[in-house]
Design an enzyme around this catalytic site. Sequence first.
Site, PDB file in Angstrom:
ATOM      1  N   CYS A   1       0.992  -1.223   0.006  1.00  0.00           N
ATOM      2  CA  CYS A   1       0.134   0.077   0.026  1.00  0.00           C
ATOM      3  C   CYS A   1       0.885   1.202  -0.022  1.00  0.00           C
ATOM      4  O   CYS A   1       2.107   1.235   0.089  1.00  0.00           O
ATOM      5  CB  CYS A   1      -0.883   0.083   1.231  1.00  0.00           C
ATOM      6  SG  CYS A   1      -1.763  -1.453   1.616  1.00  0.00           S
TER       7      CYS A   1
ATOM      8  N   ARG B   1       1.043   1.618  -5.878  1.00  0.00           N
ATOM      9  CA  ARG B   1       1.595   0.607  -4.787  1.00  0.00           C
ATOM     10  C   ARG B   1       0.112   0.204  -4.411  1.00  0.00           C
ATOM     11  O   ARG B   1       0.116  -0.748  -3.692  1.00  0.00           O
ATOM     12  CB  ARG B   1       2.069   1.608  -3.744  1.00  0.00           C
ATOM     13  CG  ARG B   1       3.471   2.054  -4.101  1.00  0.00           C
ATOM     14  CD  ARG B   1       4.214   2.941  -2.733  1.00  0.00           C
ATOM     15  NE  ARG B   1       4.071   1.762  -1.538  1.00  0.00           N
ATOM     16  CZ  ARG B   1       5.313   1.091  -1.575  1.00  0.00           C
ATOM     17  NH1 ARG B   1       6.218   1.182  -2.657  1.00  0.00           N
ATOM     18  NH2 ARG B   1       5.347   0.158  -0.550  1.00  0.00           N
TER      19      ARG B   1
ATOM     20  N   TRP C   1      -3.527  -1.523  -1.122  1.00  0.00           N
ATOM     21  CA  TRP C   1      -3.576  -2.859  -2.149  1.00  0.00           C
ATOM     22  C   TRP C   1      -4.068  -4.092  -1.100  1.00  0.00           C
ATOM     23  O   TRP C   1      -3.318  -4.348  -0.050  1.00  0.00           O
ATOM     24  CB  TRP C   1      -2.189  -2.978  -2.635  1.00  0.00           C
ATOM     25  CG  TRP C   1      -2.177  -4.214  -3.334  1.00  0.00           C
ATOM     26  CD1 TRP C   1      -1.680  -5.573  -2.790  1.00  0.00           C
ATOM     27  CD2 TRP C   1      -2.388  -4.478  -4.568  1.00  0.00           C
ATOM     28  NE1 TRP C   1      -1.878  -6.552  -3.697  1.00  0.00           N
ATOM     29  CE2 TRP C   1      -2.298  -5.892  -4.943  1.00  0.00           C
ATOM     30  CE3 TRP C   1      -2.817  -3.883  -5.926  1.00  0.00           C
ATOM     31  CZ2 TRP C   1      -2.493  -6.452  -6.122  1.00  0.00           C
ATOM     32  CZ3 TRP C   1      -3.027  -4.416  -6.890  1.00  0.00           C
ATOM     33  CH2 TRP C   1      -2.900  -5.695  -7.226  1.00  0.00           C
TER      34      TRP C   1
ATOM     35  N   ASN D   1       1.062   0.161   5.994  1.00  0.00           N
ATOM     36  CA  ASN D   1       1.535  -0.581   4.697  1.00  0.00           C
ATOM     37  C   ASN D   1       2.300  -1.741   5.164  1.00  0.00           C
ATOM     38  O   ASN D   1       3.469  -1.638   6.039  1.00  0.00           O
ATOM     39  CB  ASN D   1       2.405   0.152   3.684  1.00  0.00           C
ATOM     40  CG  ASN D   1       2.946  -0.603   2.689  1.00  0.00           C
ATOM     41  OD1 ASN D   1       2.559  -1.867   2.139  1.00  0.00           O
ATOM     42  ND2 ASN D   1       4.405  -0.308   2.226  1.00  0.00           N
ATOM     43  N   GLY D   2       1.817  -2.967   4.998  1.00  0.00           N
ATOM     44  CA  GLY D   2       2.624  -4.270   5.424  1.00  0.00           C
ATOM     45  C   GLY D   2       1.696  -5.338   5.577  1.00  0.00           C
ATOM     46  O   GLY D   2       0.386  -5.135   5.428  1.00  0.00           O
TER      47      GLY D   2
ATOM     48  N   GLU E   1       8.184 -20.847 -19.524  1.00  0.00           N
ATOM     49  CA  GLU E   1       8.154 -19.427 -18.938  1.00  0.00           C
ATOM     50  C   GLU E   1       9.347 -18.641 -19.558  1.00  0.00           C
ATOM     51  O   GLU E   1       9.078 -17.530 -19.905  1.00  0.00           O
ATOM     52  CB  GLU E   1       8.157 -19.464 -17.320  1.00  0.00           C
ATOM     53  CG  GLU E   1       8.349 -18.217 -16.823  1.00  0.00           C
ATOM     54  CD  GLU E   1       7.159 -17.284 -16.862  1.00  0.00           C
ATOM     55  OE1 GLU E   1       5.914 -17.795 -17.707  1.00  0.00           O
ATOM     56  OE2 GLU E   1       7.000 -15.961 -16.806  1.00  0.00           O
TER      57      GLU E   1
ATOM     58  N   LYS F   1       8.593 -15.300 -21.511  1.00  0.00           N
ATOM     59  CA  LYS F   1       9.286 -13.797 -21.077  1.00  0.00           C
ATOM     60  C   LYS F   1       9.762 -13.180 -22.231  1.00  0.00           C
ATOM     61  O   LYS F   1       9.829 -12.056 -22.583  1.00  0.00           O
ATOM     62  CB  LYS F   1      10.204 -14.115 -19.942  1.00  0.00           C
ATOM     63  CG  LYS F   1       9.775 -14.472 -18.382  1.00  0.00           C
ATOM     64  CD  LYS F   1       8.998 -13.302 -17.985  1.00  0.00           C
ATOM     65  CE  LYS F   1       7.650 -12.814 -17.915  1.00  0.00           C
ATOM     66  NZ  LYS F   1       6.729 -13.591 -18.084  1.00  0.00           N
TER      67      LYS F   1
ATOM     68  N   GLU G   1       7.278 -12.182 -25.313  1.00  0.00           N
ATOM     69  CA  GLU G   1       6.457 -11.348 -25.010  1.00  0.00           C
ATOM     70  C   GLU G   1       7.040  -9.566 -25.129  1.00  0.00           C
ATOM     71  O   GLU G   1       6.201  -8.822 -25.029  1.00  0.00           O
ATOM     72  CB  GLU G   1       5.512 -11.745 -23.914  1.00  0.00           C
ATOM     73  CG  GLU G   1       6.191 -11.451 -22.532  1.00  0.00           C
ATOM     74  CD  GLU G   1       5.025 -11.721 -21.398  1.00  0.00           C
ATOM     75  OE1 GLU G   1       4.037 -11.164 -21.373  1.00  0.00           O
ATOM     76  OE2 GLU G   1       5.592 -12.392 -20.533  1.00  0.00           O
TER      77      GLU G   1
ATOM     78  N   HIS H   1      11.784 -35.516 -32.589  1.00  0.00           N
ATOM     79  CA  HIS H   1      10.271 -35.750 -33.335  1.00  0.00           C
ATOM     80  C   HIS H   1      10.083 -34.463 -34.355  1.00  0.00           C
ATOM     81  O   HIS H   1       8.776 -34.403 -34.583  1.00  0.00           O
ATOM     82  CB  HIS H   1       9.289 -36.086 -32.302  1.00  0.00           C
ATOM     83  CG  HIS H   1       9.793 -37.175 -31.445  1.00  0.00           C
ATOM     84  ND1 HIS H   1       9.517 -38.371 -32.059  1.00  0.00           N
ATOM     85  CD2 HIS H   1      10.368 -37.408 -30.305  1.00  0.00           C
ATOM     86  CE1 HIS H   1       9.857 -39.277 -31.047  1.00  0.00           C
ATOM     87  NE2 HIS H   1      10.305 -38.548 -30.130  1.00  0.00           N
TER      88      HIS H   1
ATOM     89  N   LYS I   1      -2.079  -5.987 -19.298  1.00  0.00           N
ATOM     90  CA  LYS I   1      -1.752  -6.666 -18.249  1.00  0.00           C
ATOM     91  C   LYS I   1      -2.978  -8.070 -17.717  1.00  0.00           C
ATOM     92  O   LYS I   1      -2.435  -8.744 -17.052  1.00  0.00           O
ATOM     93  CB  LYS I   1      -1.722  -5.582 -17.116  1.00  0.00           C
ATOM     94  CG  LYS I   1      -1.341  -6.090 -15.731  1.00  0.00           C
ATOM     95  CD  LYS I   1      -0.045  -6.795 -15.847  1.00  0.00           C
ATOM     96  CE  LYS I   1       0.667  -7.571 -14.329  1.00  0.00           C
ATOM     97  NZ  LYS I   1       1.774  -8.521 -14.731  1.00  0.00           N
TER      98      LYS I   1
HETATM   99  C1  AGP Z   1       2.758 -13.168 -18.494  1.00  0.00           C
HETATM  100  O1  AGP Z   1       3.929 -12.551 -18.669  1.00  0.00           O
HETATM  101  C2  AGP Z   1       1.593 -12.562 -19.223  1.00  0.00           C
HETATM  102  N1  AGP Z   1       1.715 -11.105 -18.930  1.00  0.00           N
HETATM  103  C3  AGP Z   1       0.504 -13.332 -19.372  1.00  0.00           C
HETATM  104  O2  AGP Z   1       0.585 -14.731 -19.942  1.00  0.00           O
HETATM  105  C4  AGP Z   1      -0.306 -13.540 -18.054  1.00  0.00           C
HETATM  106  O3  AGP Z   1       0.382 -14.529 -17.363  1.00  0.00           O
HETATM  107  C5  AGP Z   1      -1.436 -14.218 -18.491  1.00  0.00           C
HETATM  108  O4  AGP Z   1      -2.396 -13.429 -19.359  1.00  0.00           O
HETATM  109  C6  AGP Z   1      -2.501 -14.560 -17.148  1.00  0.00           C
HETATM  110  O5  AGP Z   1      -2.993 -13.634 -16.574  1.00  0.00           O
HETATM  111  P1  AGP Z   1      -3.381 -13.621 -14.903  1.00  0.00           P
HETATM  112  O6  AGP Z   1      -2.409 -14.331 -14.288  1.00  0.00           O
HETATM  113  O7  AGP Z   1      -3.895 -12.090 -14.449  1.00  0.00           O
HETATM  114  O8  AGP Z   1      -4.623 -14.532 -15.136  1.00  0.00           O
END
Ligand code: AGP
Length: 608
Positions: free
Chosen positions: A2, A27, A75, A101-102, A481, A485, A488, A504, A603
């Site tokens: 927060c 935050r 938050w 905050n905490g 992953e 990373k 994207e 394969h 996001k």
């Molecule tokens: C991950 O870096 C991406 N931003 C994306 O794959 C994300 O993980 C996915 O959209 C799921 O989002 P969520 O965890 O908010 O459900």
Amino acid sequence: MCGIVGYIGNKQAAPILLDGLGKLEYRGYDSAGMAVFDGQEIRIAKAKGRLKVLYNMTRGGGTMPGTAGIGHTRWATHGEPSDTNAHPHSNEDASIVVVHNGIIENYMKLKKKLEARGYQFHSETDTEVIAQMLDYYYRGNPLEAIMKVMHRMEGSYALGIMFRDHPGEIYAVRKDSPLVVGQSPEGNFIASDVPAILKYTREVYFIENEELVCLKADSLNFYNIDEEELQKEPVTIEWDIHAAEKGGYAYFMMKEMQEQPKAVADTLNPRLKNGGIEIEELGMDEEELRAVEKIFIVACGSAYHTGVTAKYVFEGLARIPVEVDLASEFRYRNPILNKNTLVLIVSQSGETADSLAALRQARALGSRTMGIVNVVGSSIAREADSVLYTWAGPEIAVATTKAYSTQLIALYLLALKFASARGTLRKEELQTMLEDLRQLPEQISLLLSHKEKVQKFANRYLAAEHIFFIGRGIDYAISLEGSLKLKEISYIHSEAYAAGELKHGTISLIEEGRLVVAVLTQPELYKKTISNIVEVKSRGAFVMAVTTAGNTEVEKVADYVIYIPETNPYFTNSLAVIPLQLFGYYVAIGKGLDVDKPRNLAKSVTVE
Ligand code: AGP
């Protein structure tokens, strides 16, 4: 996470508090509030929703006259977003008011003690417990009361506190949550972070753990927990406001990568109690855990990758069948669910449309459901039968890092809980694994400290068109992953392959100089992946290996090796992912791309 602010001086406090809170919205932003001493009383205004709601409610602060006040942007961690749970919190007659905050890890125990003494509570927050504890100990000396409360609290806190009978003072104290103090000719400030006060002063004091400060309009006094006065020197802040919001880092993604040790510790530590695992919000007793016949882990993107990892952990430790599904696939494949299945929905935002739809379908088909969610009070958190929160704090960068790391922690804890309940894990094995988990924050910090080494290597691949990631078992999940990373945020084509799959078809794609990232953290699969490295090398690949310290023979076959500290093989994703996050970040930086806001991505994907 927060944001708190405070001001005492010769100007009206409320507009300054609102301005400062606006700079701290990164935050936390699910509710906001402030308290201002008006000469007689401490008046409180707070509301669910973005800061704008509070701004409009107080007409820009105009309805709250006074030159001393504290503010908060929330938050949620304990208690979902609501007017009641918004800060500030106070004792019964609002003679003591607190912003925090905490996370107070032992707040339930303290709350029960106060209730036994007749105290009543109106919110679900840990912060209200702090205000009531101050009331319990207060005999007219603020410092004395605060120090007594500090000795009783376990967890992290940065507090702003006002006492009605000490109108010319604001108090602040911190432990493990950030707190800065600012001074200026117009008055003195407290804040969770520099951006909140940079407009008014660049002269700040950084408060150390368990230090207290008493702010008056024209003086500052610092104390330690033994009430001894301290002499502190101010620091002049050179950052511009934008850099300050990112804690001095160029991008939120780097700031959030650096926050991973604390996020992991915040998600882990409150659940390690009495030599075991206590997940208060689990909503399932040992008998119900034993009754589960199958687990489905359903998610999208990086959250899905944590599920791929968790399948190995649950099946390996708890010997319970696990299926992992992409949410967008799960909801259309008519899954076989019943009252003895458990569907785990993993989601940082708690609002991902496919994941939310999968949750609703699982409930409609009679399955038990649980959310593993970062945003308190989000749709998935509210609609699942129970929720296990990750306490990563707000994650701003589109590419998830700290939330991903805390999702892994939540899944490890759940798997260990199932294993203990089902008798597939001996007590001493559990203790060893809990100790391994406790080491992770420090080990993550160590890996982050090598970021320049990763950056140097990444700069060699800015022009790459294709980069492959390979691994077996959990190393395959890590590769998934690492590949996401990279692609994207750098827009370089990348794929992750189960290393055994290369022959394969995929190996036809390996050409001279092609970078292949090989992950080798699983002892029993290690030699197999070594042979896959030899395969791709013989076709001209350049191989970067990520492996556990001590596996030096990898240097005979790989061209470049990054070592991670030793941990339990089930937990290696938490460590191996760090250099892969850094690799993707530095390739994108090297290409001059906007790491926090990659093209075409949001996001939270709240549409199908
Ligand atoms: C991950 O870096 C991406 N931003 C994306 O794959 C994300 O993980 C996915 O959209 C799921 O989002 P969520 O965890 O908010 O459900």
